[in-house]
Design a protein around this motif. Structure first.
Motif, PDB file in Angstrom:
ATOM      1  N   GLU B  39       0.818  -1.211   0.000  1.00 12.17           N
ATOM      2  CA  GLU B  39       0.000   0.000   0.000  1.00 12.17           C
ATOM      3  C   GLU B  39       0.856   1.267   0.000  1.00 12.17           C
ATOM      4  O   GLU B  39       0.393   2.343  -0.382  1.00 12.17           O
ATOM      5  N   TYR B  97      -7.632   4.578  -3.183  1.00  9.51           N
ATOM      6  CA  TYR B  97      -8.585   3.515  -3.524  1.00  9.51           C
ATOM      7  C   TYR B  97      -9.645   4.042  -4.490  1.00  9.51           C
ATOM      8  O   TYR B  97      -9.942   3.409  -5.506  1.00  9.51           O
ATOM      9  N   MET B 116      -6.900  -2.533  -6.806  1.00  5.58           N
ATOM     10  CA  MET B 116      -8.135  -2.385  -6.033  1.00  5.58           C
ATOM     11  C   MET B 116      -8.269  -3.506  -5.013  1.00  5.58           C
ATOM     12  O   MET B 116      -8.645  -3.286  -3.867  1.00  5.58           O
ATOM     13  N   LEU B 119      -5.991  -2.870  -2.074  1.00  6.23           N
ATOM     14  CA  LEU B 119      -6.385  -1.770  -1.177  1.00  6.23           C
ATOM     15  C   LEU B 119      -7.719  -2.017  -0.474  1.00  6.23           C
ATOM     16  O   LEU B 119      -8.044  -1.369   0.506  1.00  6.23           O
ATOM     17  N   LYS B 120      -8.482  -2.964  -0.989  1.00  5.68           N
ATOM     18  CA  LYS B 120      -9.852  -3.160  -0.514  1.00  5.68           C
ATOM     19  C   LYS B 120      -9.934  -3.361   1.004  1.00  5.68           C
ATOM     20  O   LYS B 120     -10.774  -2.760   1.670  1.00  5.68           O
ATOM     21  N   TYR B 123      -9.258  -0.252   2.915  1.00  8.41           N
ATOM     22  CA  TYR B 123     -10.318   0.715   2.669  1.00  8.41           C
ATOM     23  C   TYR B 123     -11.550   0.391   3.507  1.00  8.41           C
ATOM     24  O   TYR B 123     -12.166   1.282   4.095  1.00  8.41           O
TER      25      TYR B 123
END
Lengths: 210, 294
Positions: B39, B97, B116, B119-120, B123
């Motif tokens: 990240e 994100y 995505m 990062l999900k 997030y």
């Protein structure tokens, strides 16, 4: 009260000249003219008051009260400028100006949109409203329209000029901080070439090959 | 955020440069600690600016520690940590994100999908931790995509959602009301500047891919490929006016903040770094030269 020296941005024990200069710079920075049509104008006014009080305290002389009165007087004048210009205008335009002066942007917008008579003043007021919202492109387009429709009106032209001057103020500020001050490549070459020519004049040589 | 908010390195003192790096590395390491190592690749300069601005406003003293880093394993460099740095790293992830999600929806690229997925998890965690901020950010981005779909032809209307998004990002809720009001106006103008400078920067790409760009719709671009530079010349003056106006208003707001700590660096960013970026992207100075990282 905050430390007045800190407010003015000078060291304790600074000379009278230094204090005066700092005071002048600060007043220039927070002057009502700078924050006209800005949603933070009230806060800038408070800051200016704080600076005036700090200066009064630090210098401890009567002459400063004169200066402080002078500035606050001008600030009040700047605030009421909008309503002065409305002479001869329609009754609802006056109302829109009043709403703008009170900071009631949403109501001013609604009232203005309901006025069918879209003359120069209408576009000027619309520009003013966009300005307060931060819609600078729309603001300048409306101001230009107002000036086109009534080129002789000082108020409209002045507002447009002020908008254009605003970006220059920012650039000037950056230049004062050293932006763009370094020599560019062209200047360096010219300098080198001139030095070489001068050396050759005196019989020497700076750049051997030419 | 897109990484447009940078200091002008040659104008920084060496001491200031070290402090700026400490904030930048601090946010990066905070992302590593709180969210994960991969990240960290989403880090932007904007997040470092956010951390520095809020720390200065809250009058938090910069405490430097010397640490090594996996990116530069041998050399130790300065880092600083505090709760604001953590806040900035969270905001960085939230915006990264959403930015990647937007890319995925636009062009369905596989890279975006993988990013995505990475990062999900973080997030989702942040949606709980900063539920209020996340809700507003999502609302603004929703407004933005609606305007884009409707091919909005007003520059100001198109820039509004992102400006309002940045307004929210800068509004740190532990501060007093007056300071928050100033920060909101600062954020609004920074957001508008970022959105519009990005729009100008992307003109060529957007013409090629026939994507929406508010500048193309507002100034009614209709030419073919070679008309781009001509088009840019025509609109440059007006765009410069808006961009400098935003920066001017942002600077005015900044002057009303009681910043003391690291004031020199913040002034460097707001007055010199961002102006130089504007000039570079509008192609006024040192045209065509590659950009260096700080």
């Amino acid at each position: 009260m905050k430390n007045p020296y800190e407010v003015l941005g000078v060291k304790q024990g600074a000379s009278e000249e230094e204090i005066k200069k700092a005071y002048r710079d600060q007043v220039k920075k927070y002057h009502p003219d700078q924050y006209q049509d800005n949603p933070l104008s009230k806060l800038a006014e408070e800051k200016l008051k704080e600076i005036n009080e700090a200066y009064e305290y630090v210098s401890g002389k009567g002459q400063t009260t004169k200066a402080s009165n002078g500035w606050s007087g001008r600030s009040a004048a700047a605030g009421s400028q909008g309503s002065q210009g409305s002479q001869g205008g329609d009754e609802s335009f006056k109302q829109v100006r009043m709403l703008i002066n009170n900071g009631n942007i949403a109501d001013a917008e609604a009232l203005l949109e309901s006025i069918p008579n879209k003359n120069a003043e209408w576009f000027y007021l619309r520009g003013l409203l966009f300005m307060k919202k931060g819609w600078y492109n729309e603001a300048v387009m409306n101001m230009k329209q107002a000036v086109n429709m009534d080129p002789s009106n000082y108020e409209y032209r002045d507002a447009l000029n002020k908008m254009n001057a605003n970006s220059n103020v920012y650039r000037g500020n950056a230049n004062n901080r050293g932006y763009g001050a370094g020599p560019n490549f062209c200047d360096m070459c010219t300098c080198l070439w001139c030095s070489d020519s001068m050396c050759e004049c005196c019989g020497g040589d700076l750049i051997g090959c030419c | 955020m897109f990484g447009y908010i940078m200091p002008e390195k040659p104008e920084l003192k060496i001491k200031e440069y070290d402090i700026y790096r400490a904030y930048y590395c601090g946010v990066c390491k905070s992302i590593g600690k709180r969210h994960g190592q991969i990240e960290r690749m989403t880090l932007t300069y904007d997040a470092a600016f956010l951390a520095m601005l809020l720390c200065s406003t809250l009058n938090i003293e910069t405490k430097l520690v010397k640490e090594s880093c996996i990116v530069h394993p041998i050399k130790k460099s300065f880092v600083t940590y505090n709760e604001i740095i953590d806040y900035s790293s969270d905001i960085n992830i939230i915006l990264a994100y959403n930015n990647i999600k937007d890319k995925w929806e636009d062009d369905k690229s596989k890279v975006a999908l993988v990013a995505m997925a990475v990062l999900k998890k973080s997030y989702k965690k942040l949606m709980v931790e900063h539920s209020e901020k996340c809700a507003i950010i999502n609302k603004r981005l929703g407004d933005l995509s609606l305007l884009e779909k409707a091919k909005c032809d007003s520059i100001d209307a198109a820039a509004e959602p992102f400006a309002k998004l940045m307004e929210e990002v800068l509004d740190y809720n532990k501060l007093d009301d007056k300071t928050r009001q100033v920060l909101r106006w600062l954020g609004y103008n920074l957001g508008k500047w970022i959105y519009l400078i990005d729009a100008f920067d992307d003109l060529e790409d957007d013409i090629k891919s026939a994507s929406y760009n508010p500048l193309l719709t507002h100034f009614k671009y209709n030419g073919s490929g070679d008309g781009i530079s001509e088009f840019k010349n025509q609109i440059r003056g007006q765009i410069e006016f808006i961009l400098l106006y935003c920066l001017g208003e942002a600077a005015k707001a900044f002057e009303l903040l009681a910043t003391n700590e690291n004031k020199g660096i913040l002034e460097n960013i707001l007055y010199i770094g961002m102006l130089s970026k504007t000039d570079k992207i509008l192609c006024k100075r040192s045209c065509g030269k590659g950009e260096k990282s700080v």
